[in-house]
Design an enzyme around this catalytic site. Sequence first.
Site, PDB file in Angstrom:
ATOM      1  CB  SER A  52      -0.967   0.005   1.184  1.00  0.00           C
ATOM      2  OG  SER A  52      -0.251  -0.036   2.398  1.00  0.00           O
ATOM      3  CD  GLU A  72      -7.012  -7.777 -24.123  1.00  0.00           C
ATOM      4  OE1 GLU A  72      -5.904  -7.856 -23.549  1.00  0.00           O
ATOM      5  OE2 GLU A  72      -7.365  -8.568 -25.006  1.00  0.00           O
ATOM      6  CG  HIS A  76      -5.951  -3.109 -15.563  1.00  0.00           C
ATOM      7  ND1 HIS A  76      -5.725  -4.152 -14.693  1.00  0.00           N
ATOM      8  CD2 HIS A  76      -5.579  -3.550 -16.783  1.00  0.00           C
ATOM      9  CE1 HIS A  76      -5.227  -5.180 -15.355  1.00  0.00           C
ATOM     10  NE2 HIS A  76      -5.120  -4.833 -16.631  1.00  0.00           N
ATOM     11  CB  SER A  85     -13.837  10.508 -28.479  1.00  0.00           C
ATOM     12  OG  SER A  85     -15.173  10.272 -28.845  1.00  0.00           O
ATOM     13  NE  ARG A 162      -4.361  -6.725 -18.747  1.00  0.00           N
ATOM     14  CZ  ARG A 162      -5.497  -7.189 -19.227  1.00  0.00           C
ATOM     15  NH1 ARG A 162      -5.483  -8.144 -20.143  1.00  0.00           N
ATOM     16  NH2 ARG A 162      -6.660  -6.742 -18.791  1.00  0.00           N
TER      17      ARG A 162
HETATM   18  C1  LIG Z   1      -4.952 -13.308 -19.656  1.00  0.00           C
HETATM   19  C2  LIG Z   1      -6.228 -12.579 -19.372  1.00  0.00           C
HETATM   20  C3  LIG Z   1      -7.411 -13.029 -19.920  1.00  0.00           C
HETATM   21  C4  LIG Z   1      -8.610 -12.356 -19.652  1.00  0.00           C
HETATM   22  N1  LIG Z   1      -9.763 -12.813 -20.210  1.00  0.00           N
HETATM   23  C5  LIG Z   1     -10.932 -12.179 -19.953  1.00  0.00           C
HETATM   24  C6  LIG Z   1     -12.161 -12.643 -20.510  1.00  0.00           C
HETATM   25  O1  LIG Z   1     -12.202 -13.601 -21.240  1.00  0.00           O
HETATM   26  N2  LIG Z   1     -13.301 -11.972 -20.220  1.00  0.00           N
HETATM   27  C7  LIG Z   1     -13.308 -10.892 -19.381  1.00  0.00           C
HETATM   28  O2  LIG Z   1     -14.375 -10.319 -19.138  1.00  0.00           O
HETATM   29  N3  LIG Z   1     -12.151 -10.406 -18.860  1.00  0.00           N
HETATM   30  C8  LIG Z   1     -10.974 -11.028 -19.107  1.00  0.00           C
HETATM   31  N4  LIG Z   1      -9.805 -10.541 -18.572  1.00  0.00           N
HETATM   32  C9  LIG Z   1      -9.847  -9.310 -17.752  1.00  0.00           C
HETATM   33  C10 LIG Z   1      -9.787  -9.651 -16.246  1.00  0.00           C
HETATM   34  O3  LIG Z   1     -10.894 -10.431 -15.852  1.00  0.00           O
HETATM   35  C11 LIG Z   1      -9.772  -8.348 -15.425  1.00  0.00           C
HETATM   36  O4  LIG Z   1     -10.964  -7.621 -15.639  1.00  0.00           O
HETATM   37  C12 LIG Z   1      -8.609  -7.453 -15.784  1.00  0.00           C
HETATM   38  O5  LIG Z   1      -7.428  -8.190 -15.911  1.00  0.00           O
HETATM   39  C13 LIG Z   1      -8.434  -6.406 -14.685  1.00  0.00           C
HETATM   40  O6  LIG Z   1      -7.805  -7.047 -13.607  1.00  0.00           O
HETATM   41  P1  LIG Z   1      -8.180  -6.857 -12.080  1.00  0.00           P
HETATM   42  O7  LIG Z   1      -9.646  -6.921 -11.902  1.00  0.00           O
HETATM   43  O8  LIG Z   1      -7.338  -7.773 -11.242  1.00  0.00           O
HETATM   44  O9  LIG Z   1      -7.503  -5.483 -11.822  1.00  0.00           O
HETATM   45  P2  LIG Z   1      -7.929  -3.999 -11.507  1.00  0.00           P
HETATM   46  O10 LIG Z   1      -9.281  -3.635 -11.988  1.00  0.00           O
HETATM   47  O11 LIG Z   1      -6.749  -3.304 -12.051  1.00  0.00           O
HETATM   48  O12 LIG Z   1      -7.942  -3.982  -9.938  1.00  0.00           O
HETATM   49  C14 LIG Z   1      -6.767  -4.223  -9.166  1.00  0.00           C
HETATM   50  C15 LIG Z   1      -7.134  -5.068  -7.971  1.00  0.00           C
HETATM   51  O13 LIG Z   1      -8.002  -4.305  -7.118  1.00  0.00           O
HETATM   52  C16 LIG Z   1      -8.924  -5.191  -6.521  1.00  0.00           C
HETATM   53  N5  LIG Z   1     -10.275  -4.792  -6.939  1.00  0.00           N
HETATM   54  C17 LIG Z   1     -10.594  -3.876  -7.905  1.00  0.00           C
HETATM   55  N6  LIG Z   1     -11.922  -3.752  -7.994  1.00  0.00           N
HETATM   56  C18 LIG Z   1     -12.448  -4.597  -7.085  1.00  0.00           C
HETATM   57  C19 LIG Z   1     -13.781  -4.933  -6.704  1.00  0.00           C
HETATM   58  N7  LIG Z   1     -14.845  -4.393  -7.263  1.00  0.00           N
HETATM   59  N8  LIG Z   1     -13.950  -5.838  -5.715  1.00  0.00           N
HETATM   60  C20 LIG Z   1     -12.887  -6.430  -5.105  1.00  0.00           C
HETATM   61  N9  LIG Z   1     -11.604  -6.175  -5.427  1.00  0.00           N
HETATM   62  C21 LIG Z   1     -11.399  -5.274  -6.408  1.00  0.00           C
HETATM   63  C22 LIG Z   1      -8.588  -6.602  -6.978  1.00  0.00           C
HETATM   64  O14 LIG Z   1      -7.702  -7.186  -6.047  1.00  0.00           O
HETATM   65  C23 LIG Z   1      -7.885  -6.362  -8.289  1.00  0.00           C
HETATM   66  O15 LIG Z   1      -7.007  -7.420  -8.660  1.00  0.00           O
HETATM   67  C24 LIG Z   1      -8.606 -11.197 -18.812  1.00  0.00           C
HETATM   68  C25 LIG Z   1      -7.399 -10.757 -18.272  1.00  0.00           C
HETATM   69  C26 LIG Z   1      -6.222 -11.418 -18.546  1.00  0.00           C
HETATM   70  C27 LIG Z   1      -4.931 -10.883 -17.953  1.00  0.00           C
END
Ligand SMILES: Cc1cc2nc3c(=O)[nH]c(=O)nc-3n(C[C@H](O)[C@H](O)[C@H](O)COP(=O)(O)OP(=O)(O)OC[C@H]3O[C@@H](n4cnc5c(N)ncnc54)[C@H](O)[C@@H]3O)c2cc1C
Length: 195
Positions: A52, A72, A76, A85, A162
């Site tokens: 943190s 993609e 995040h 846009s 990534r």
């Molecule tokens: C190889 C790969 C394949 C993928 N394939 C797909 C797919 O087929 N379909 C699809 O829809 N997406 C897909 N994704 C996207 C994936 O599901 C995530 O949406 C994306 O990688 C963002 O990651 P994240 O949610 O960990 O991170 P971020 O949104 O960057 O958040 C960072 C961290 O904060 C915490 N956090 C954030 N928001 C919340 C919340 N609301 N509640 C609890 N904790 C939270 C979590 O610990 C999270 O890891 C893929 C991603 C990768 C890397």
Amino acid sequence: MKIIEPTVELIDDIDGAQILRKLERCGKVSRQSKLGDAESFVRSIIKRGHESVLEHVSLTFHIVCDRAIMAELTRHRLASFTVESTRYVKYDDLKVVAPFELTKDNTHLFKDMIHNHERSYAFLIGCGCKPEIARSVLPLCLATELYMTANLREWRHILKLRTDKAAHPQMRVVAGQILDILREKLPVIVEDITP
Ligand SMILES: Cc1cc2nc3c(=O)[nH]c(=O)nc-3n(C[C@H](O)[C@H](O)[C@H](O)COP(=O)(O)OP(=O)(O)OC[C@H]3O[C@@H](n4cnc5c(N)ncnc54)[C@H](O)[C@@H]3O)c2cc1C
């Protein structure tokens, strides 16, 4: 039509040593310990998972990639984005990022397909459609420009996901460029991230 490669630029003019000193100052408040070797301190908090502290510093990158990679990246949720846009930009000449597997043999086919998109788009504009309507026929490989800001903890998270081989090849190119920049400017922050 112009075929381009994805690019990444760090737009902040940063001083790595100063950033490490800031992180050390923030992190050491918890135990009221004396300031000393900032780099070792930051390395130790990363090792202990006390990440943190890394949230006190954010960096902004200018990224040029295609619309698919942009979609993609914008998954995040802890990062902030400003994206070119397709509602307001009118495309006279399409700039696209070529698919990874483009070879000499299939380049002409790819160009033909993009010309078809260009023609369809120009047709809709010619019929009086606004760019926000004509954009429906634009390809996913359309190049786009965006600014992405995240704190160092989130950049570490993004780069781990990534640069992994499970990520899309073009995403790995973009993430790899970000990782290279951080390796040069703030090596201790990313030294444990190995694609
Ligand atoms: C190889 C790969 C394949 C993928 N394939 C797909 C797919 O087929 N379909 C699809 O829809 N997406 C897909 N994704 C996207 C994936 O599901 C995530 O949406 C994306 O990688 C963002 O990651 P994240 O949610 O960990 O991170 P971020 O949104 O960057 O958040 C960072 C961290 O904060 C915490 N956090 C954030 N928001 C919340 C919340 N609301 N509640 C609890 N904790 C939270 C979590 O610990 C999270 O890891 C893929 C991603 C990768 C890397």
